[in-house]
Every structure is written in structure tokens, then in C-alpha cells.
Motif scaffolding. Structure first.
Motif, PDB file in Angstrom:
ATOM      1  N   ALA A 339       0.862  -1.188   0.000  1.00 13.95           N
ATOM      2  CA  ALA A 339       0.000   0.000   0.000  1.00 13.95           C
ATOM      3  C   ALA A 339       0.897   1.237   0.000  1.00 13.95           C
ATOM      4  O   ALA A 339       2.001   1.205   0.562  1.00 13.95           O
ATOM      5  N   VAL A 340       0.423   2.335  -0.600  1.00 12.86           N
ATOM      6  CA  VAL A 340       1.270   3.541  -0.701  1.00 12.86           C
ATOM      7  C   VAL A 340       1.724   4.000   0.679  1.00 12.86           C
ATOM      8  O   VAL A 340       2.897   4.323   0.884  1.00 12.86           O
ATOM      9  N   GLU A 341       0.812   3.987   1.655  1.00 13.55           N
ATOM     10  CA  GLU A 341       1.203   4.533   2.980  1.00 13.55           C
ATOM     11  C   GLU A 341       2.214   3.640   3.698  1.00 13.55           C
ATOM     12  O   GLU A 341       2.897   4.088   4.612  1.00 13.55           O
ATOM     13  N   LEU A 342       2.315   2.367   3.270  1.00 15.07           N
ATOM     14  CA  LEU A 342       3.286   1.475   3.922  1.00 15.07           C
ATOM     15  C   LEU A 342       4.630   1.458   3.193  1.00 15.07           C
ATOM     16  O   LEU A 342       5.573   0.804   3.632  1.00 15.07           O
ATOM     17  N   PHE A 343       4.707   2.185   2.090  1.00 15.26           N
ATOM     18  CA  PHE A 343       5.929   2.195   1.281  1.00 15.26           C
ATOM     19  C   PHE A 343       7.042   2.984   1.971  1.00 15.26           C
ATOM     20  O   PHE A 343       8.221   2.712   1.799  1.00 15.26           O
ATOM     21  N   TYR A 344       6.653   3.964   2.779  1.00 10.47           N
ATOM     22  CA  TYR A 344       7.655   4.864   3.365  1.00 10.47           C
ATOM     23  C   TYR A 344       8.125   4.385   4.731  1.00 10.47           C
ATOM     24  O   TYR A 344       7.326   3.947   5.548  1.00 10.47           O
ATOM     25  N   THR A 345       9.462   4.498   4.925  1.00  7.22           N
ATOM     26  CA  THR A 345      10.028   4.032   6.194  1.00  7.22           C
ATOM     27  C   THR A 345      10.601   5.201   6.998  1.00  7.22           C
ATOM     28  O   THR A 345      11.057   5.010   8.115  1.00  7.22           O
ATOM     29  N   GLY A 346      10.604   6.415   6.431  1.00  4.28           N
ATOM     30  CA  GLY A 346      11.129   7.585   7.128  1.00  4.28           C
ATOM     31  C   GLY A 346      11.172   8.755   6.166  1.00  4.28           C
ATOM     32  O   GLY A 346      10.560   8.688   5.094  1.00  4.28           O
ATOM     33  N   TYR A 347      11.902   9.810   6.566  1.00  2.00           N
ATOM     34  CA  TYR A 347      11.974  10.995   5.709  1.00  2.00           C
ATOM     35  C   TYR A 347      12.646  10.636   4.376  1.00  2.00           C
ATOM     36  O   TYR A 347      13.821  10.277   4.353  1.00  2.00           O
ATOM     37  N   ARG A 348      11.897  10.677   3.318  1.00  2.00           N
ATOM     38  CA  ARG A 348      12.357  10.324   1.969  1.00  2.00           C
ATOM     39  C   ARG A 348      13.016   8.947   1.902  1.00  2.00           C
ATOM     40  O   ARG A 348      13.920   8.715   1.105  1.00  2.00           O
ATOM     41  N   LYS A 349      12.595   8.066   2.809  1.00  2.00           N
ATOM     42  CA  LYS A 349      13.111   6.682   2.778  1.00  2.00           C
ATOM     43  C   LYS A 349      11.950   5.755   2.434  1.00  2.00           C
ATOM     44  O   LYS A 349      10.819   5.993   2.855  1.00  2.00           O
ATOM     45  N   ASN A 350      12.263   4.676   1.700  1.00  2.00           N
ATOM     46  CA  ASN A 350      11.192   3.758   1.322  1.00  2.00           C
ATOM     47  C   ASN A 350      11.710   2.322   1.235  1.00  2.00           C
ATOM     48  O   ASN A 350      12.884   2.064   1.479  1.00  2.00           O
ATOM     49  N   LEU A 351      10.791   1.434   0.901  1.00  2.00           N
ATOM     50  CA  LEU A 351      11.107  -0.005   0.908  1.00  2.00           C
ATOM     51  C   LEU A 351      11.883  -0.487  -0.300  1.00  2.00           C
ATOM     52  O   LEU A 351      12.312  -1.641  -0.355  1.00  2.00           O
ATOM     53  N   LEU A 352      12.052   0.377  -1.297  1.00  2.00           N
ATOM     54  CA  LEU A 352      12.621  -0.052  -2.580  1.00  2.00           C
ATOM     55  C   LEU A 352      14.046  -0.593  -2.413  1.00  2.00           C
ATOM     56  O   LEU A 352      14.908   0.070  -1.847  1.00  2.00           O
ATOM     57  N   ALA A 353      14.276  -1.811  -2.944  1.00  2.00           N
ATOM     58  CA  ALA A 353      15.633  -2.374  -2.906  1.00  2.00           C
ATOM     59  C   ALA A 353      16.428  -1.838  -4.092  1.00  2.00           C
ATOM     60  O   ALA A 353      15.857  -1.311  -5.051  1.00  2.00           O
ATOM     61  N   ALA A 354      17.757  -1.997  -4.028  1.00  2.00           N
ATOM     62  CA  ALA A 354      18.644  -1.396  -5.041  1.00  2.00           C
ATOM     63  C   ALA A 354      18.408  -1.952  -6.440  1.00  2.00           C
ATOM     64  O   ALA A 354      18.788  -1.326  -7.424  1.00  2.00           O
ATOM     65  N   ASP A 355      17.780  -3.137  -6.528  1.00  2.00           N
ATOM     66  CA  ASP A 355      17.547  -3.698  -7.874  1.00  2.00           C
ATOM     67  C   ASP A 355      16.079  -3.615  -8.284  1.00  2.00           C
ATOM     68  O   ASP A 355      15.669  -4.216  -9.263  1.00  2.00           O
TER      69      ASP A 355
END
Ligand SMILES: Cc1cc2nc3c(=O)[nH]c(=O)nc-3n(C[C@H](O)[C@H](O)[C@H](O)COP(=O)(O)OP(=O)(O)OC[C@H]3O[C@@H](n4cnc5c(N)ncnc54)[C@H](O)[C@@H]3O)c2cc1C
Ligand code: FES
Ligand code: FES
Length: 476
Positions: A339-355
Motif C-alpha cells: 500500500a502507498v502509505e506502507l511504502f515509506y520508512t522515514g523521511y524520503r526513505k522507502n522499501l525499494l531495494a537497489a535492484d
């Protein structure tokens, strides 16, 4: 840094340039490499429109022309496209283009910095409306010119010029010739993945598997959508990027799928297209979406880029949160959703991995929900939010059966007003319930004070936006 060749079309001719660095801007290419000085640099951050140029690409077999800010676009992004600068507007008989003549006749021509940019936005409007015999209203002109600023005012005659353009004999621009150039370009597209040892490249894949393979092979390469954030890292922070993966032409990421119960937007769909679909499904979000930056930014910026950047005052996310949108994240080896709201982990940080890449944004369509969105900013147009609120509410027999509220500017990340939603869910929809919720949302967050607003102002403003939602709902 190793450099790369670039091919595009200008004034019906093919231009081939060698040795263009991956992070060279389009404005540098125009002014320094092509020595065309009509396009100006004002702010170098996408704000003023002095650098506006028009690029053309094929969409569904037809040429589609878009005004963009060349100062923050990478030069390589126009590979195989058509570029128009202000020098290209002169008609074959030497007369001015209607966009220019209308500016002269309405006394809209101003200083040499803003005028070329205004003229290029007018040219894009000409091709969008006048070419197809569509009327340009003053309101439309205001929306389409919102990315062009003049520090000295004087907008009225420019808006007059926009509305006057249809009065002139039709400008010559053969769409058949544009199609011929662009079709020729799209036929010769080798998709060679940059090898692991390559030190510098601008890779613009057309297929998702190529994009994901490049991401896996070069996890440190910069991913770019419309470059409306990334471009500023180059022009303002003076960062350099030798390896760039531009996902804006990946076919799978540029598609929009609409079914009766779901909208699936590719992550590289430009905001102007994505917002057109959202406005059709959720008409009351029109003003909110039209106030996202100016048109040239919306023509470049992508929905995936806005989400990945994750600014706490980004405008797509409060609306996507209210709409219960879900992201698809893909790598060469797998796929996951969140979900969009769960994508963020902090200030401009998110779950996206490097690949990984964001590939899709899926939005369920709730037929009986009422969707509203509001943005508060210092300047009405072309400005970032101080706070934003989006709400999706379903009312059955007077009772709020479902509600989701997304907010921006109230926390370190775009977020959901869960406590306020809980207060309202199951309640009889009434002025007192909404007033109670407005007072609640003012206390739900601990926003920061910054140059845009104090924490106290933000808290009060978010409550007022909820009160405004009630007034709009209850208006006859
Ligand atoms: C003048 C101006 C006005 C603006 N006004 C507004 C405004 O009103 N509201 C607002 O919300 N924003 C605004 N912005 C910010 C900007 O437009 C957005 O954040 C924009 O949507 C970024 O999208 P992009 O495609 O240009 O991203 P890019 O700049 O290309 O990339 C941004 C980030 O996203 C990453 N990324 C891009 N695509 C993907 C993908 N598919 N998967 C994974 N990562 C990806 C990039 O690596 C980078 O880290 C404004 C910017 C400017 C310059
Ligand atoms: S120079 Fe101001 S928008 Fe590009
Ligand atoms: S900025 Fe050009 S006249 Fe105002």
C-alpha cells in the motif's frame, strides 16, 4: 567520463551529436552545443519556464507535442524525438507563427527571458487546441501557462494572445512529416544492455525486462523518470551521474489500464496523462491536480518518480493514500506489492531495494465514494504544498461506512490520518461529527515548522481543510 552519441530531429533534419555526457542537460545542449541562444536559463530548477521547449513523440501513431523545461531534462532523454525551440517557429514564408504574432498584436511580448518560454508554451497550446479546431478558454490558457512566470506581471495580454491564436491563418506544420521522422526513428532501436564493466551510459530501455536487468547489473546507476527532481541535483547541487537508467520509455511502465473496478497506471506515465484519468474518475480532484506544479513539469514528471522521491509535501501521495492505491515493485527476480502509505520508512526513505523499480500503481474504483482533495500553498499556481488533504468517503443511509484520509505536510512522510478516520467511521455524517473530526485531526500529528509554515499553522490548516470538505459535501 565516457560519452555517448545522441540522435534527434530538429526543423525536419536529423541531428547526430557525439560525446554527450550522460548528465548533460537539454538546455546545455541547446545553448552550448547547438549554439541556439533563444532558449533562456532563468532559475535552472523548473520553476520559471524561461527554458521551455517543445518535444514531439509518437503516441498511438500520432505525433504528440509537449512543452517541457529543458533546464532540468537530460539531453539524452530526447533520443529519437523531435525538438522545437523558439528558432523553429518562423513560417516558411518568413512570417511569424500565430503564437508569436498574437503576442505582438496583444502587446504580450515582454523581456527576452520570459518571452521565448511563453511563446513555446503557446506553440504547444496551438498544436493541442488550434490545430484540432478546439477553443482555448481563458481558464484553459491560465492552466496551460501556469509554468511560465514573469517577475514583472503582465499576464493579461499573454492570456489574450493565447485566446487570439485561432484568429490567424493556420500555421504550417506537417504532421505527416513528423510521423515519418518519428516512425523512422522508432524502427531502428537496438536495445543493448550496458555491460557490467561500462563506466558511463545513458540507457533508455523500451522493455521492462531490459530495465530490470540493467537495474540488477548496475544497482548504483541513477534511475530517472521525468528528471524533475533528479535534474535539480545536477543544476543546483552540481552532482554528476555517469550511469543513468531512464525508465520513461519502458512500454509496460507507460500503459494505463482501466477496468470497471480498477485503474492500473504504469509508473512512468507522465503526470499530465495520469491526472487526466484521475480527474475523469474523481472529478472533484480537478483543481487539486491542476495545481501540481505547472504544465511543463506535469508533462515530464512521472507518477512513479513522485512516489519514489517521497517528499512529505508531495501531492500525489495523499490522494493515492485516500484512494487505497497499491504499488507493484519489481526486480529481475520477483515482484511484491504494498500500500502507498506502507511504502515509506522515514523521511524520503522507502522499501525499494537497489535492484527494484516501482512498476505500477493500482487504484480500486469505489463507485459510491466521494473523493475530494485540497492543497494549501503560498502561491496558488506552480508551488509546493504547505499541507494537503485528500479524502475518500462512502456514506450509506446517512452513516459514514468507509473513509480514508491522506495528508501531506503533517509528518516526515506522506501519511494516513488513521485516528481521525476511526473517529468518523460508523458515525452519522453531520456538522458536529465533522467538527469533532476537524478538531481531532489538528491534534493527530506533530508537524514541523519550516520556511513554508509554522507547526501551529499546519495543524490549524489541516483542520480547516476537513471543515472545507464538510462544507463541500453539504453544499446544495
Ligand atoms: C518547479 C517544480 C515544481 C514542482 N511542484 C511539485 C508539486 O506541486 N507537487 C509535488 O508533489 N511535486 C512537485 N515537484 C516535484 C517533482 O515534480 C516530483 O517529485 C516528480 O513527480 C518527480 O517525478 P520524476 O518522474 O520527474 O522523477 P525523477 O526526478 O526522474 O526521479 C525522482 C526519484 O524517483 C526515482 N524513480 C523515478 N522513477 C522510478 C521508478 N519507476 N521506480 C523507482 N524509482 C524511481 C529516481 O531514482 C529518483 O530518486 C516539483 C518540481 C519542480 C522542479
Ligand atoms: S530556467 Fe527556469 S524553468 Fe528552466
Ligand atoms: S520576467 Fe520577463 S518581463 Fe517579467
Amino acid at each position: 567520463m565516457a560519452k555517448q552519441a545522441l540522435r534527434f530531429f530538429k526543423n525536419r533534419r536529423q541531428v547526430l551529436l557525439e560525446n554527450i555526457p550522460a548528465d548533460r542537460t537539454l538546455l546545455e545542449l541547446i545553448r552550448d552545443d547547438l549554439q541556439l541562444k533563444g532558449t533562456k536559463e532563468g532559475c535552472a530548477e523548473g520553476d520559471c519556464g524561461a527554458c521551455t521547449v517543445v518535444v514531439g513523440r509518437l503516441e498511438n501513431g500520432r505525433p504528440s507535442l509537449h512543452a517541457i523545461n529543458s533546464c532540468i531534462r537530460f539531453a539524452h532523454s530526447i533520443q529519437d524525438q523531435i525538438l522545437f525551440t523558439v528558432e523553429d517557429l518562423k513560417q516558411p514564408d518568413g512570417s511569424l507563427h500565430p503564437a508569436q504574432q498574437a503576442m505582438v498584436d496583444t502587446h504580450g511580448s515582454q523581456c527576452g527571458f520570459c518571452t521565448p518560454g511563453f511563446v513555446m508554451s503557446l506553440f504547444a497550446m496551438y498544436e493541442r487546441y488550434v490545430r484540432h479546431d478546439l477553443v482555448i478558454t481563458r481558464e484553459q490558457a491560465q492552466t496551460d501557462l501556469s509554468g511560465n512566470l514573469c517577475r514583472c506581471t503582465g499576464y493579461r495580454p499573454i492570456l489574450d494572445a493565447a485566446c487570439r491564436m485561432p484568429d490567424y491563418p493556420k500555421a504550417l506544420l506537417s504532421h505527416e512529416a513528423l510521423v515519418a521522422c518519428l516512425s523512422q526513428a522508432t524502427q531502428s532501436l537496438p536495445e543493448a544492455l550496458p555491460l557490467a564493466q561500462v563506466a558511463s551510459f545513458y540507457f533508455q530501455p523500451k522493455r521492462l525486462d531490459s530495465a530490470l536487468m540493467a537495474r540488477a547489473t548496475h544497482p548504483q546507476a541513477l534511475v530517472v523518470g521525468g528528471a524533475t527532481d533528479v535534474g535539480l541535483w545536477v543544476t543546483k547541487r552540481h552532482d554528476h551521474y555517469a550511469k543513468i537508467i531512464d525508465v520513461s520509455r519502458v512500454q509496460e511502465l507507460c500503459s494505463i489500464l482501466e477496468t470497471s473496478d480498477e485503474l492500473v497506471l504504469g509508473a512512468a506515465v507522465p503526470l499530465s496523462r495520469a491526472f487526466a484519468v484521475l480527474k475523469r474518475h474523481f472529478p472533484r480532484t480537478q483543481e487539486y491536480l491542476d495545481r501540481y506544479a505547472g504544465l511543463p513539469i506535469r508533462e515530464s514528471a512521472t507518477l512513479g518518480g513522485n512516489i519514489a522521491t517521497g517528499s512529505p509535501i508531495g501531492d500525489s501521495m495523499p490522494l493515492l493514500i485516500a484512494l487505497n492505491a497499491r504499488l507493484t515493485l519489481r526486480s529481475a527476480t520477483g515482484m511484491r506489492h504494498c500500500a502507498v502509505e506502507l511504502f515509506y520508512t522515514g523521511y524520503r526513505k522507502n522499501l525499494l531495494a537497489a535492484d527494484e523499480l516501482i512498476t505500477e500503481i493500482s487504484i480500486p474504483i469505489e463507485r459510491d465514494s466521494f473523493v475530494l482533495a485540497y492543497k494549501l500553498s503560498k502561491r496558488r499556481d506552480d508551488d509546493i504544498s504547505i499541507v494537503a488533504l485528500a479524502l475518500s468517503m462512502t456514506v450509506k443511509a446517512g452513516v459514514i461506512s468507509a473513509i480514508r484520509i491522506g495528508v501531506g505536510g503533517m509528518a516526515e512522510r506522506p501519511t494516513r490520518a488513521i485516528a481521525t478516520e476511526e473517529k468518523l467511521r460508523g458515525q452519522l455524517l453531520s456538522a458536529s461529527a465533522m467538527e469533532d473530526a476537524a478538531q481531532g485531526i489538528e491534534k493527530e500529528f506533530t508537524p514541523i515548522s519550516d520556511m513554508r509554515a509554522s507547526a501551529a499553522y499546519r495543524s490549524q490548516a489541516i483542520g480547516q481543510l476537513l471543515r472545507r470538505a464538510w462544507l463541500e459535501w453539504s453544499a446544495p
